[in-house]
Write a protein that holds these residues in place. Sequence first.
Motif, PDB file in Angstrom:
ATOM      1  N   TYR A  44       0.758  -1.324   0.048  1.00 26.72           N
ATOM      2  CA  TYR A  44      -0.183  -0.127  -0.069  1.00 26.72           C
ATOM      3  C   TYR A  44       0.600   1.306  -0.120  1.00 26.72           C
ATOM      4  O   TYR A  44       0.696   1.935   0.796  1.00 26.72           O
ATOM      5  N   PHE A  52      -5.744  -1.331  -5.454  1.00 26.50           N
ATOM      6  CA  PHE A  52      -6.735  -1.806  -4.473  1.00 26.50           C
ATOM      7  C   PHE A  52      -8.091  -1.261  -4.656  1.00 26.50           C
ATOM      8  O   PHE A  52      -8.927  -2.023  -4.972  1.00 26.50           O
ATOM      9  N   ILE A  55      -9.484  -2.885  -7.808  1.00 27.91           N
ATOM     10  CA  ILE A  55      -9.952  -4.102  -7.329  1.00 27.91           C
ATOM     11  C   ILE A  55     -11.259  -4.015  -6.935  1.00 27.91           C
ATOM     12  O   ILE A  55     -12.211  -4.830  -7.278  1.00 27.91           O
ATOM     13  N   TYR A  61     -14.643  -9.097  -7.775  1.00 27.52           N
ATOM     14  CA  TYR A  61     -14.190  -8.950  -6.667  1.00 27.52           C
ATOM     15  C   TYR A  61     -15.680  -8.525  -5.804  1.00 27.52           C
ATOM     16  O   TYR A  61     -15.913  -7.241  -5.868  1.00 27.52           O
ATOM     17  N   GLY A 167     -13.947  -4.156   5.065  1.00 28.93           N
ATOM     18  CA  GLY A 167     -13.415  -4.976   3.867  1.00 28.93           C
ATOM     19  C   GLY A 167     -12.720  -6.176   4.156  1.00 28.93           C
ATOM     20  O   GLY A 167     -11.959  -6.746   3.342  1.00 28.93           O
ATOM     21  N   SER A 168     -13.010  -6.804   5.313  1.00 26.43           N
ATOM     22  CA  SER A 168     -12.164  -8.264   5.504  1.00 26.43           C
ATOM     23  C   SER A 168     -10.817  -8.109   5.554  1.00 26.43           C
ATOM     24  O   SER A 168     -10.037  -8.967   5.570  1.00 26.43           O
ATOM     25  N   THR A 169     -10.203  -6.844   5.992  1.00 24.05           N
ATOM     26  CA  THR A 169      -8.745  -6.869   6.241  1.00 24.05           C
ATOM     27  C   THR A 169      -8.129  -7.440   7.382  1.00 24.05           C
ATOM     28  O   THR A 169      -7.110  -7.870   7.223  1.00 24.05           O
ATOM     29  N   ASN A 172      -6.334 -10.709   6.447  1.00 20.71           N
ATOM     30  CA  ASN A 172      -5.124 -10.532   6.103  1.00 20.71           C
ATOM     31  C   ASN A 172      -4.090 -10.844   7.300  1.00 20.71           C
ATOM     32  O   ASN A 172      -2.845 -10.703   7.221  1.00 20.71           O
ATOM     33  N   TYR A 212      -9.668 -13.693  -6.799  1.00 23.10           N
ATOM     34  CA  TYR A 212      -8.302 -13.166  -6.451  1.00 23.10           C
ATOM     35  C   TYR A 212      -7.464 -13.524  -7.678  1.00 23.10           C
ATOM     36  O   TYR A 212      -6.001 -13.320  -7.704  1.00 23.10           O
ATOM     37  N   THR A 219      -5.315  -7.559 -10.092  1.00 28.99           N
ATOM     38  CA  THR A 219      -4.773  -8.132  -8.807  1.00 28.99           C
ATOM     39  C   THR A 219      -3.377  -8.588  -8.862  1.00 28.99           C
ATOM     40  O   THR A 219      -2.422  -8.608  -8.157  1.00 28.99           O
ATOM     41  N   PHE A 222      -1.482  -5.686  -8.658  1.00 31.54           N
ATOM     42  CA  PHE A 222      -1.284  -5.062  -7.174  1.00 31.54           C
ATOM     43  C   PHE A 222      -0.291  -6.105  -6.487  1.00 31.54           C
ATOM     44  O   PHE A 222       0.454  -5.486  -5.612  1.00 31.54           O
ATOM     45  N   GLU A 287       0.268 -12.593   0.704  1.00 36.64           N
ATOM     46  CA  GLU A 287      -1.022 -12.199   1.288  1.00 36.64           C
ATOM     47  C   GLU A 287      -1.421 -13.656   1.947  1.00 36.64           C
ATOM     48  O   GLU A 287      -1.699 -14.684   1.134  1.00 36.64           O
ATOM     49  N   SER A 289      -5.522 -14.155   3.001  1.00 37.54           N
ATOM     50  CA  SER A 289      -6.949 -13.582   3.263  1.00 37.54           C
ATOM     51  C   SER A 289      -7.973 -14.720   3.609  1.00 37.54           C
ATOM     52  O   SER A 289      -8.569 -15.534   2.800  1.00 37.54           O
TER      53      SER A 289
HETATM   54  C1  AVI Z   1      -7.577  -5.528   1.830  1.00 37.91           C
HETATM   55  N1  AVI Z   1      -7.947  -7.022   1.870  1.00 37.91           N
HETATM   56  C2  AVI Z   1      -8.841  -7.438   2.694  1.00 37.91           C
HETATM   57  C3  AVI Z   1      -7.942  -7.512   0.367  1.00 37.91           C
HETATM   58  C4  AVI Z   1      -8.320  -8.918   0.450  1.00 37.91           C
HETATM   59  O1  AVI Z   1      -9.351  -9.375  -0.209  1.00 37.91           O
HETATM   60  O2  AVI Z   1      -7.726  -9.700   1.092  1.00 37.91           O
HETATM   61  C5  AVI Z   1      -6.522  -7.441  -0.303  1.00 37.91           C
HETATM   62  C6  AVI Z   1      -6.860  -8.085  -1.469  1.00 37.91           C
HETATM   63  N2  AVI Z   1      -5.938  -8.872  -2.147  1.00 37.91           N
HETATM   64  C7  AVI Z   1      -5.983  -9.265  -3.180  1.00 37.91           C
HETATM   65  N3  AVI Z   1      -7.234  -8.782  -3.875  1.00 37.91           N
HETATM   66  C8  AVI Z   1      -7.630  -7.812  -2.644  1.00 37.91           C
END
Ligand code: AVI
Length: 328
Positions: A44, A52, A55, A61, A167-169, A172, A212, A219, A222, A287, A289
Motif C-alpha cells: 500500500y 486496490f 480491485i 471482486y 473490508g475483511s482486512t 489478512n 483473486y 490483482t 497489485f 498475502e 486472506s
Molecule cells: C484488503 N484485503 C482485505 C484484500 C483481500 O481481499 O484480502 C486485499 C486483496 N488482495 C487481493 N485482492 C484484494
Amino acid sequence: MTSIDAMSTSAGTGGDAERRRAMLADVRDGLSRRPRELSPKYFYDERGSRLFEEITRLPEYYLTRAEREILLARSQQIVEATEARTLVELGAGSAAKTRILLAAMHAHAGSVTYVPIDVSEEFLEQTRDALEQEVPWLRVEPVVADINVAIDLPPIVDAPVLFAFLGSTIGNFDTPSAVALLRRIADHMCPSDRLLLGTDLRKDPRILDAAYNDSAGVTAEFNRNMLRVLNAELGADFSPECFAHRAFYNDAEHRIEMYLHAIGAQRVCIPGLAPIAFADGEGIRTELSFKYDRSAVEALAGAARLSVSDWFVDGQARFALSLLEPTP
Ligand code: AVI
Ligand code: SAH
C-alpha cells in the motif's frame, strides 16, 4: 514525525530512517523464512492503494459490493444501537463505504468525529482532503500507524466510539495476529463502545479463486506492486515483470494464499542484505486472506474478550458485518 503536520503518527512509523531500518529487518526476516514471505502492508504505497481501489470495482471482486449492501441496509440500525459520535476506522483506505456510516451518524447525532487510521500516509492525506471538502460537518483526525504494532488514538472528545475494521482486512492477519489486534482494539474500548468488523465468508472456492485471479490482471499488478515498493523504499533491484502472480483457495485452512513466483532463476540485491537467490518457480507469499463463518468470528472475538451482539449478512450470504461488544 510525518511531514503532514495535522496528522498524528503512532509507534511503528516514526522517522524515515527508523521506518526504513524496521522495514529492512522485517524484509530480511520474511525472505529468510520458508516459504519466503512479505507483509501485505507493503502493497500500500499510493499506487498500491489505487490498485486496490481498482480491485474493488472488478466484477469478480464481490467483497466490497457485498459489504456496501449491508452498510446501506443496516447503518441506521447500527447507529441507533450504538449511539456512536466518533468513528475510529482501522485500515481506512479511501473511506468510500465509510461515508455511509458517517452520514447515518450525522443524521442521528449531528456533529461527528472521524479518526481514520492507515499505514499508507499519502493516501490517508488524500482521504482526509477529500472528506474535508465533501463533508463540512465532519471533524477528521487521521492517524498514520501500523496497526500491527500499536494503536495510539487522539483524545476522544465525543463518546461513545464505534470502532470499524471493514473490508475483511482482519482476514489478512494470521489467527494469533488477528487476536492480538482485536485485543489492542478491545483495550481502547469503554463498555458502551462497539466494534464493527467486516469479514468475508466461506463459499464455493471457484468464486473465491476468481475474486483473486481477475481476468483484467489488476490483482496481479497489485501483487507485483509490493516489489516496486521494496525497490523504492529499500533500493532493491527486483524486476517485477520477472515474478508471476498466483492465488488459490486453501480449503483446509479456509484462506486465499497469494504468491509471487520467480520466472526463471534470479538474484536480487537489497542494500544492507546479502544477495538473495531465487530458484526458477520459487515463491514469496505476499498475502493470506482468511474466510470465516459465524462460529469462526465468534471464536476470534471471544479470544480477544469481545462478543458478537449482532450479525448482518448481504442477500447472497457472501460477506458479514458483526457488531462486537467488550465482554464484561
Ligand atoms: C484488503 N484485503 C482485505 C484484500 C483481500 O481481499 O484480502 C486485499 C486483496 N488482495 C487481493 N485482492 C484484494
Ligand atoms: N477499509 C477499506 C480499505 C481496505 S484495503 C475498504 O474496506 O475498502 C486495506 C487497508 O488497510 C489499506 O488502506 C492499507 O493501507 C491498510 N493497512 C494494511 N495493513 C495495515 C497495517 N499494518 N496498519 C495500518 N493500515 C494497514
